[in-house]
Design a protein around this motif. Structure first.
Motif, PDB file in Angstrom:
ATOM      1  N   GLU A  56       6.291  13.911   0.477  1.00 29.88           N
ATOM      2  CA  GLU A  56       7.559  13.442   1.449  1.00 29.88           C
ATOM      3  C   GLU A  56       6.906  12.551   2.423  1.00 29.88           C
ATOM      4  OE1 GLU A  56      10.623  13.953   1.493  1.00 29.88           O
ATOM      5  OE2 GLU A  56      10.394  15.388  -0.371  1.00 29.88           O
ATOM      6  N   ASP A  57       5.484  12.643   2.987  1.00 29.15           N
ATOM      7  CA  ASP A  57       4.939  11.857   3.963  1.00 29.15           C
ATOM      8  C   ASP A  57       4.890  10.250   3.590  1.00 29.15           C
ATOM      9  OD1 ASP A  57       4.866  13.755   5.722  1.00 29.15           O
ATOM     10  OD2 ASP A  57       2.908  14.352   5.385  1.00 29.15           O
ATOM     11  N   ARG A  58       4.587  10.201   2.151  1.00 29.66           N
ATOM     12  CA  ARG A  58       4.328   9.013   1.428  1.00 29.66           C
ATOM     13  C   ARG A  58       5.636   8.371   1.562  1.00 29.66           C
ATOM     14  NH1 ARG A  58      -0.288   9.943  -2.896  1.00 29.66           N
ATOM     15  NH2 ARG A  58      -1.965  10.718  -1.727  1.00 29.66           N
ATOM     16  N   GLN A  59       6.778   9.060   1.061  1.00 24.38           N
ATOM     17  CA  GLN A  59       8.142   8.503   0.744  1.00 24.38           C
ATOM     18  C   GLN A  59       8.649   8.030   2.155  1.00 24.38           C
ATOM     19  OE1 GLN A  59       9.506   7.949  -2.122  1.00 24.38           O
ATOM     20  NE2 GLN A  59       7.413   9.242  -2.782  1.00 24.38           N
ATOM     21  N   ILE A  60       8.192   8.559   3.415  1.00 28.25           N
ATOM     22  CA  ILE A  60       8.746   8.377   4.663  1.00 28.25           C
ATOM     23  C   ILE A  60       7.873   6.918   5.122  1.00 28.25           C
ATOM     24  CG2 ILE A  60       8.469   8.967   7.031  1.00 28.25           C
ATOM     25  CD1 ILE A  60       9.021  11.705   6.245  1.00 28.25           C
ATOM     26  N   LYS A 120       0.798  -1.151  -0.043  1.00 29.48           N
ATOM     27  CA  LYS A 120       0.001   0.066   0.074  1.00 29.48           C
ATOM     28  C   LYS A 120       0.805   1.322  -0.080  1.00 29.48           C
ATOM     29  CE  LYS A 120      -3.573   2.493   2.618  1.00 29.48           C
ATOM     30  NZ  LYS A 120      -4.449   2.217   3.842  1.00 29.48           N
ATOM     31  N   ALA A 121       2.061   1.401   0.940  1.00 28.70           N
ATOM     32  CA  ALA A 121       2.774   2.358   0.933  1.00 28.70           C
ATOM     33  C   ALA A 121       3.644   2.618  -0.396  1.00 28.70           C
ATOM     34  CB  ALA A 121       3.910   2.072   1.911  1.00 28.70           C
ATOM     35  N   LYS A 122       3.723   1.485  -1.031  1.00 24.63           N
ATOM     36  CA  LYS A 122       4.560   1.503  -2.318  1.00 24.63           C
ATOM     37  C   LYS A 122       3.545   2.427  -3.482  1.00 24.63           C
ATOM     38  CE  LYS A 122       6.884  -1.452  -5.575  1.00 24.63           C
ATOM     39  NZ  LYS A 122       7.562  -2.861  -5.822  1.00 24.63           N
ATOM     40  N   ILE A 146       1.367  15.714  -8.650  1.00 20.69           N
ATOM     41  CA  ILE A 146      -0.109  15.556  -8.289  1.00 20.69           C
ATOM     42  C   ILE A 146      -0.550  15.937  -7.162  1.00 20.69           C
ATOM     43  CG2 ILE A 146      -2.099  13.893  -8.569  1.00 20.69           C
ATOM     44  CD1 ILE A 146      -0.522  12.438 -10.856  1.00 20.69           C
ATOM     45  N   VAL A 147       0.275  15.611  -6.030  1.00 21.35           N
ATOM     46  CA  VAL A 147      -0.046  15.838  -4.762  1.00 21.35           C
ATOM     47  C   VAL A 147       1.062  17.016  -4.206  1.00 21.35           C
ATOM     48  CG1 VAL A 147      -0.629  13.585  -4.288  1.00 21.35           C
ATOM     49  CG2 VAL A 147       1.548  14.138  -3.940  1.00 21.35           C
ATOM     50  N   SER A 148       0.537  17.442  -2.938  1.00 26.97           N
ATOM     51  CA  SER A 148       1.466  18.601  -2.550  1.00 26.97           C
ATOM     52  C   SER A 148       2.781  17.998  -2.020  1.00 26.97           C
ATOM     53  CB  SER A 148       0.735  19.210  -1.094  1.00 26.97           C
ATOM     54  OG  SER A 148       0.455  17.924  -0.201  1.00 26.97           O
ATOM     55  N   ALA A 149       3.819  18.836  -1.793  1.00 27.21           N
ATOM     56  CA  ALA A 149       4.954  18.380  -1.458  1.00 27.21           C
ATOM     57  C   ALA A 149       4.992  17.718  -0.163  1.00 27.21           C
ATOM     58  CB  ALA A 149       6.072  19.568  -1.670  1.00 27.21           C
ATOM     59  N   ARG A 150       4.297  18.219   0.569  1.00 23.61           N
ATOM     60  CA  ARG A 150       4.314  17.762   2.153  1.00 23.61           C
ATOM     61  C   ARG A 150       3.891  16.087   1.888  1.00 23.61           C
ATOM     62  NH1 ARG A 150       1.456  20.516   7.297  1.00 23.61           N
ATOM     63  NH2 ARG A 150       2.168  18.708   8.993  1.00 23.61           N
ATOM     64  N   ASP A 151       2.670  16.020   1.174  1.00 30.82           N
ATOM     65  CA  ASP A 151       2.056  14.688   1.264  1.00 30.82           C
ATOM     66  C   ASP A 151       2.894  13.754   0.435  1.00 30.82           C
ATOM     67  OD1 ASP A 151      -0.011  15.369   2.312  1.00 30.82           O
ATOM     68  OD2 ASP A 151      -1.377  15.656   0.489  1.00 30.82           O
TER      69      ASP A 151
END
Length: 232
Positions: free
Chosen positions: A154-158, A136-138, A147-152
């Motif tokens: 980065e959160d997804r990469q973390i 799911k995280a992948k 497509i998403v905000s920079a913050r989102d």
């Protein structure tokens, strides 16, 4: 103890018989009669077995033991009949404890197998859960950053990195659990085999203390080597 019993097939010796002619009123001159000539022959000595088998005490942990029962000298026996029964107290006294040790070792092995299966199943479920979270995280981390905000983003990469670490950790735990389970089970199997081996040794020793006739024959007791009498 150095005692032995000879099981022998004794063939009796054949003694000659004799006959003669004598009358109270026999004349002074010799008289001749027709018939078979027989003479008297006196034999001395003793009978020896033509062939026999010596029954001796088997190898025992203690070099000395006592006779519990012994067949009579000259008794007729058939193959497999009991001839000598030695004292088995030193083996029967600990037989129950050895049987209990086998039962306990077997119970511990079965309990360990049941617990190990449950633990491995739980660790496998943890891996599958972490695998699902990783997938799911992948997928979320694969969304382009435009497509998403920079913050989102980065959160997804973390989250992807965290899921990767958690999945690797769960796999290591499962691998370690399997190794530990195999090692623990191997030790329990060794304990069970040892307990069974000790029980078998004791049971075989008890059976070996009953000496049986190897064939049909007559029991001949030899003289005691130190006391000069029949073994009793």
């Amino acid at each position: 103890m150095n005692r032995s019993v000879w099981l022998a097939l004794v063939a009796p010796a054949v003694a000659a018989c004799f006959s003669g002619y004598s009358t109270d009123d026999a004349p002074s001159r010799p008289r001749v009669h027709r018939g078979d000539f027989l003479s008297e022959l006196t034999l001395t000595g003793e009978l020896e077995a033509g062939r026999g088998d010596a029954i001796t005490v088997p190898n025992l942990p203690s070099w000395q033991t006592s006779i519990k029962w012994l067949a009579d000298d000259g008794a007729d026996v058939k193959k497999g009949d009991r001839v000598i029964e030695l004292d088995n107290t030193q083996f029967t006294s600990g037989l129950d404890a050895k049987r209990q040790a086998v039962a306990q070792a077997d119970q511990e092995l079965q309990q360990k197998d049941a617990e190990g299966s449950a633990d491995l199943l739980q660790r496998q479920l943890d891996v599958e859960t972490k695998q699902s979270e990783f997938e799911k995280a992948k997928l979320e981390a694969a969304v382009p950053k435009d497509i998403v905000s920079a913050r989102d983003y980065e959160d997804r990469q973390i989250k992807l990195k965290r899921a990767t670490v958690e999945l690797a950790k769960a796999r290591d735990v499962l691998r370690s659990q399997r190794t530990a389970a195999r090692s623990d089970r191997a030790n329990l199997v060794l304990n069970l085999e040892k307990a069974r081996r000790e029980l078998a040794i004791a049971e075989n020793a008890i059976d070996a203390l009953i000496l049986r006739a190897p064939r049909d024959g007559i029991v001949v007791l030899k003289d005691h080597p130190w006391e000069g009498r029949k073994s009793k």
